[in-house]
Design a protein around this motif. Structure first.
Motif, PDB file in Angstrom:
ATOM      1  N   THR A  10       0.501  12.991  -1.853  1.00  0.00           N
ATOM      2  CA  THR A  10       0.068  12.249  -2.976  1.00  0.00           C
ATOM      3  C   THR A  10       0.510  12.584  -4.527  1.00  0.00           C
ATOM      4  OG1 THR A  10      -2.133  12.164  -2.096  1.00  0.00           O
ATOM      5  CG2 THR A  10      -2.011  11.523  -4.438  1.00  0.00           C
ATOM      6  N   THR A  11       1.187  11.440  -4.925  1.00  0.00           N
ATOM      7  CA  THR A  11       1.757  11.943  -6.438  1.00  0.00           C
ATOM      8  C   THR A  11       0.695  11.967  -7.358  1.00  0.00           C
ATOM      9  OG1 THR A  11       3.631  10.205  -5.585  1.00  0.00           O
ATOM     10  CG2 THR A  11       3.540  10.714  -8.013  1.00  0.00           C
ATOM     11  N   ILE A  12       1.116  12.839  -8.321  1.00  0.00           N
ATOM     12  CA  ILE A  12       0.349  13.162  -9.432  1.00  0.00           C
ATOM     13  C   ILE A  12       1.241  12.809 -10.744  1.00  0.00           C
ATOM     14  CG2 ILE A  12      -0.836  14.866 -10.932  1.00  0.00           C
ATOM     15  CD1 ILE A  12      -1.361  16.590  -8.438  1.00  0.00           C
ATOM     16  N   ILE A  13       0.571  11.870 -11.442  1.00  0.00           N
ATOM     17  CA  ILE A  13       1.213  11.386 -12.635  1.00  0.00           C
ATOM     18  C   ILE A  13       0.690  12.122 -13.943  1.00  0.00           C
ATOM     19  CG2 ILE A  13       1.941   9.418 -13.907  1.00  0.00           C
ATOM     20  CD1 ILE A  13       1.653   7.664 -11.428  1.00  0.00           C
ATOM     21  N   LEU A  14       1.247  12.825 -14.566  1.00  0.00           N
ATOM     22  CA  LEU A  14       0.498  13.575 -15.659  1.00  0.00           C
ATOM     23  C   LEU A  14       0.545  12.817 -16.790  1.00  0.00           C
ATOM     24  CD1 LEU A  14      -0.725  16.661 -16.602  1.00  0.00           C
ATOM     25  CD2 LEU A  14       1.609  17.198 -17.142  1.00  0.00           C
ATOM     26  N   ASN A  15      -0.630  12.856 -17.378  1.00  0.00           N
ATOM     27  CA  ASN A  15      -0.736  11.994 -18.559  1.00  0.00           C
ATOM     28  C   ASN A  15      -0.421  12.724 -19.922  1.00  0.00           C
ATOM     29  OD1 ASN A  15      -3.456   9.649 -17.678  1.00  0.00           O
ATOM     30  ND2 ASN A  15      -1.553  10.016 -16.656  1.00  0.00           N
ATOM     31  N   HIS A  16      -0.143  12.172 -20.820  1.00  0.00           N
ATOM     32  CA  HIS A  16       0.151  12.673 -22.336  1.00  0.00           C
ATOM     33  C   HIS A  16       0.646  14.202 -22.303  1.00  0.00           C
ATOM     34  CE1 HIS A  16      -2.273   9.107 -22.717  1.00  0.00           C
ATOM     35  NE2 HIS A  16      -3.410   9.565 -22.787  1.00  0.00           N
ATOM     36  N   THR A  17       1.808  14.314 -21.674  1.00  0.00           N
ATOM     37  CA  THR A  17       2.697  15.542 -21.607  1.00  0.00           C
ATOM     38  C   THR A  17       2.040  16.684 -21.726  1.00  0.00           C
ATOM     39  OG1 THR A  17       3.326  13.868 -23.449  1.00  0.00           O
ATOM     40  CG2 THR A  17       4.789  15.712 -23.153  1.00  0.00           C
ATOM     41  N   GLY A  18       0.810  16.455 -20.835  1.00  0.00           N
ATOM     42  CA  GLY A  18      -0.073  17.892 -20.717  1.00  0.00           C
ATOM     43  C   GLY A  18      -0.669  18.192 -21.858  1.00  0.00           C
ATOM     44  N   LEU A  19      -0.876  17.348 -23.020  1.00  0.00           N
ATOM     45  CA  LEU A  19      -1.747  17.701 -24.127  1.00  0.00           C
ATOM     46  C   LEU A  19      -1.410  18.794 -24.918  1.00  0.00           C
ATOM     47  CD1 LEU A  19      -5.181  16.536 -22.586  1.00  0.00           C
ATOM     48  CD2 LEU A  19      -3.658  15.130 -24.218  1.00  0.00           C
ATOM     49  N   PHE A  29      -2.319   9.413  -8.292  1.00  0.00           N
ATOM     50  CA  PHE A  29      -3.329   9.951  -9.149  1.00  0.00           C
ATOM     51  C   PHE A  29      -2.906  10.340 -10.349  1.00  0.00           C
ATOM     52  CE2 PHE A  29      -6.119  13.657 -10.940  1.00  0.00           C
ATOM     53  CZ  PHE A  29      -7.239  12.929 -10.980  1.00  0.00           C
ATOM     54  N   ASP A  30      -3.420   9.476 -11.775  1.00  0.00           N
ATOM     55  CA  ASP A  30      -3.301  10.000 -12.997  1.00  0.00           C
ATOM     56  C   ASP A  30      -3.884  11.030 -13.123  1.00  0.00           C
ATOM     57  OD1 ASP A  30      -1.798   7.773 -14.901  1.00  0.00           O
ATOM     58  OD2 ASP A  30      -1.744   7.189 -12.817  1.00  0.00           O
ATOM     59  N   LEU A  31      -3.460  12.258 -13.611  1.00  0.00           N
ATOM     60  CA  LEU A  31      -4.177  13.306 -14.326  1.00  0.00           C
ATOM     61  C   LEU A  31      -3.944  13.590 -15.713  1.00  0.00           C
ATOM     62  CD1 LEU A  31      -5.515  16.050 -13.655  1.00  0.00           C
ATOM     63  CD2 LEU A  31      -3.095  17.079 -13.138  1.00  0.00           C
ATOM     64  N   GLN A  32      -5.147  13.487 -16.313  1.00  0.00           N
ATOM     65  CA  GLN A  32      -5.192  14.006 -17.730  1.00  0.00           C
ATOM     66  C   GLN A  32      -5.860  15.262 -17.833  1.00  0.00           C
ATOM     67  OE1 GLN A  32      -6.231  11.027 -20.439  1.00  0.00           O
ATOM     68  NE2 GLN A  32      -6.841  12.336 -21.853  1.00  0.00           N
ATOM     69  N   THR A  33      -5.257  16.087 -18.153  1.00  0.00           N
ATOM     70  CA  THR A  33      -5.926  17.709 -18.235  1.00  0.00           C
ATOM     71  C   THR A  33      -4.998  18.489 -19.036  1.00  0.00           C
ATOM     72  OG1 THR A  33      -6.650  19.382 -17.003  1.00  0.00           O
ATOM     73  CG2 THR A  33      -4.645  18.921 -16.498  1.00  0.00           C
ATOM     74  N   ASN A  34      -5.648  19.429 -19.867  1.00  0.00           N
ATOM     75  CA  ASN A  34      -4.823  20.162 -20.940  1.00  0.00           C
ATOM     76  C   ASN A  34      -3.645  21.135 -19.879  1.00  0.00           C
ATOM     77  OD1 ASN A  34      -7.797  20.039 -22.155  1.00  0.00           O
ATOM     78  ND2 ASN A  34      -6.009  19.960 -23.749  1.00  0.00           N
ATOM     79  N   TRP A  35      -2.792  21.529 -20.557  1.00  0.00           N
ATOM     80  CA  TRP A  35      -1.927  22.457 -20.068  1.00  0.00           C
ATOM     81  C   TRP A  35      -2.389  23.548 -19.487  1.00  0.00           C
ATOM     82  CZ3 TRP A  35      -1.222  27.140 -22.078  1.00  0.00           C
ATOM     83  CH2 TRP A  35      -1.276  27.323 -23.357  1.00  0.00           C
ATOM     84  N   TRP A  36      -3.503  23.959 -20.036  1.00  0.00           N
ATOM     85  CA  TRP A  36      -4.022  25.493 -19.538  1.00  0.00           C
ATOM     86  C   TRP A  36      -4.742  25.462 -18.053  1.00  0.00           C
ATOM     87  CZ3 TRP A  36      -4.928  23.982 -24.780  1.00  0.00           C
ATOM     88  CH2 TRP A  36      -6.098  23.324 -24.794  1.00  0.00           C
ATOM     89  N   HIS A  37      -4.825  24.052 -17.874  1.00  0.00           N
ATOM     90  CA  HIS A  37      -5.391  23.853 -16.295  1.00  0.00           C
ATOM     91  C   HIS A  37      -4.411  23.596 -15.270  1.00  0.00           C
ATOM     92  CE1 HIS A  37      -9.387  24.879 -17.412  1.00  0.00           C
ATOM     93  NE2 HIS A  37      -9.682  24.047 -18.361  1.00  0.00           N
ATOM     94  N   LEU A  38      -3.021  23.548 -15.668  1.00  0.00           N
ATOM     95  CA  LEU A  38      -2.247  23.008 -14.790  1.00  0.00           C
ATOM     96  C   LEU A  38      -1.777  23.965 -13.636  1.00  0.00           C
ATOM     97  CD1 LEU A  38       0.731  21.622 -17.308  1.00  0.00           C
ATOM     98  CD2 LEU A  38      -0.961  20.145 -15.518  1.00  0.00           C
ATOM     99  N   ALA A  75       5.439  27.221 -20.651  1.00  0.00           N
ATOM    100  CA  ALA A  75       5.394  27.817 -19.253  1.00  0.00           C
ATOM    101  C   ALA A  75       4.692  27.071 -18.301  1.00  0.00           C
ATOM    102  CB  ALA A  75       4.911  29.198 -19.564  1.00  0.00           C
ATOM    103  N   ALA A  76       3.613  26.639 -18.546  1.00  0.00           N
ATOM    104  CA  ALA A  76       2.891  25.523 -17.585  1.00  0.00           C
ATOM    105  C   ALA A  76       3.410  24.663 -17.225  1.00  0.00           C
ATOM    106  CB  ALA A  76       1.452  25.684 -18.287  1.00  0.00           C
ATOM    107  N   MET A  77       4.080  23.852 -18.069  1.00  0.00           N
ATOM    108  CA  MET A  77       4.787  22.568 -17.746  1.00  0.00           C
ATOM    109  C   MET A  77       5.860  22.876 -16.659  1.00  0.00           C
ATOM    110  SD  MET A  77       3.350  19.775 -18.926  1.00  0.00           S
ATOM    111  CE  MET A  77       4.616  18.616 -19.591  1.00  0.00           C
ATOM    112  N   GLY A  78       6.772  23.997 -17.017  1.00  0.00           N
ATOM    113  CA  GLY A  78       7.574  24.435 -16.141  1.00  0.00           C
ATOM    114  C   GLY A  78       7.354  24.628 -14.829  1.00  0.00           C
ATOM    115  N   LYS A  79       6.423  25.389 -14.680  1.00  0.00           N
ATOM    116  CA  LYS A  79       5.988  25.548 -13.243  1.00  0.00           C
ATOM    117  C   LYS A  79       5.291  24.424 -12.616  1.00  0.00           C
ATOM    118  CE  LYS A  79       4.528  30.326 -14.334  1.00  0.00           C
ATOM    119  NZ  LYS A  79       3.246  31.293 -14.707  1.00  0.00           N
ATOM    120  N   PHE A  80       4.556  23.576 -13.317  1.00  0.00           N
ATOM    121  CA  PHE A  80       4.404  22.345 -12.707  1.00  0.00           C
ATOM    122  C   PHE A  80       5.380  21.369 -12.343  1.00  0.00           C
ATOM    123  CE2 PHE A  80       2.280  17.951 -13.427  1.00  0.00           C
ATOM    124  CZ  PHE A  80       1.414  17.956 -12.106  1.00  0.00           C
TER     125      PHE A  80
END
Length: 325
Positions: free
Chosen positions: A186-195, A164-173, A209-214
């Motif tokens: 299922t692998t999640i491939i985060l698009n665009h560096t978490g915007l 699954f390619d996920l495009q979402t803002n970091w505040w929804h991680l 902080a959000a990216m580190g937890k994800f």
């Protein structure tokens, strides 16, 4: 100061688009369309963009494979887009993998995923889950990632061997972490560096902080792409910290570079963006550079080694042995 040579080996562009908005139905690319867009005016990309156009933009960089990501094609015809992208690949040799369109909360999702999985190049699907406009109001705006109907559709990805390619803002991680936890196969491939659009001190702290937890989730990876800013030309000064912090959190094993072309042509040339990647990445070993520029994308999109005959220099030799490492 650069510690290693600039990467001159093979590049697998992990996120790009081809389209012909005259021949095909892309609602957002119609002449009269004007959707809210994070880079502002996007009229310059409302044009045909095919592999010859891409290769002209990428001239001087050794792109050997690309990953086509769905282009918000006519939502009533997701299979038509995969059929079109496959035809482009057959004609031009690019793309080499496809991230297909699928609407996970629709009644026909099972049939659509079954059909998408039959295409030889489809590896993943994308359905943008929506969400809040800013971190300040995110607590009051949940995305489709928490919707039970949508999650039932998501559960079917494993059945068909799709990521699954996920495009979402970091505040929804936080929601994406629950998705990764509940569907570990299922692998999640985060698009665009978490915007990371908010470059204020507070915004960067929140993004980090959000990216580190994800990144702590074992079944996720990330694409460094889409990090341009509205009204500013792409620069190393603006984006170096985003790049290095992302790699520190995810490691080269789970990080891949991507152009997001032609969309990111709105903020910089292909050469500006990929030369920027190369200069920032020169602090890493050639083995890690091989992963960032090619190996990680090949691993997650299940791509064979391309024909790289004729390349010279140290970096390509490292790539041949390390691209899958």
């Amino acid at each position: 100061m650069d510690d290693f040579p600039l990467w001159d080996g093979p590049i697998v562009d992990a996120h790009q688009h081809f389209w012909d908005p005259v021949a095909n139905d892309h609602p957002w690319l119609k002449p009269e369309a004007n959707i809210p867009f994070r880079y502002g005016d996007y009229s310059s990309i409302k044009r045909r963009y095919l592999p010859p156009d891409y290769l002209k933009d990428a001239q001087g960089h050794n792109v050997v494979q690309t990953v086509y990501v769905e282009t918000e094609w006519d939502p009533t015809d997701p299979i038509g887009e995969s059929r079109y992208a496959t035809k482009v690949a057959d004609e031009f040799g690019l793309p080499n993998a496809i991230v297909a369109q699928a609407w996970l909360n629709r009644a026909d999702v099972g049939d659509v995923l079954a059909e998408q999985a039959k295409f030889k190049l489809v590896r993943s699907v994308r359905h943008k889950p929506g969400g809040a406009e800013s971190a300040a109001v995110a607590a009051d705006h949940r995305t489709l990632m928490t919707d039970e109907t949508w999650r039932k559709g998501y559960a079917l990805l494993e059945t068909h061997g799709l990521s699954f390619d996920l495009q979402t803002n970091w505040w929804h991680l936080d929601e994406a972490m629950l998705l990764a936890r509940d569907f570990p196969s299922t692998t999640i491939i985060l698009n665009h560096t978490g915007l990371p659009s908010d470059r204020s001190s507070e915004g960067m702290k929140g993004w980090h902080a959000a990216m580190g937890k994800f990144a702590d989730m074992p079944n996720v990876c990330v694409k460094i792409s889409g990090i341009g800013q509205k009204g500013r030309p792409w620069s190393i000064a603006d984006n170096s910290a985003i790049i290095t912090e992302t790699i520190a959190m995810f490691s080269a094993e789970r990080t891949m570079f991507a152009s997001n072309f032609p969309v990111d042509s709105l903020c910089g040339s292909f050469d500006t963006i990929y030369s920027g990647f190369k200069h920032v990445a020169a602090r890493y070993s050639l083995r890690d550079q091989a992963k960032l520029f090619a190996g990680t994308a090949r691993k997650y999109y299940r791509l064979p080694m391309a024909n790289e005959a004729g390349m010279t220099g140290t970096a390509p030799e490292v790539a041949r042995t390390a691209a899958f490492g």
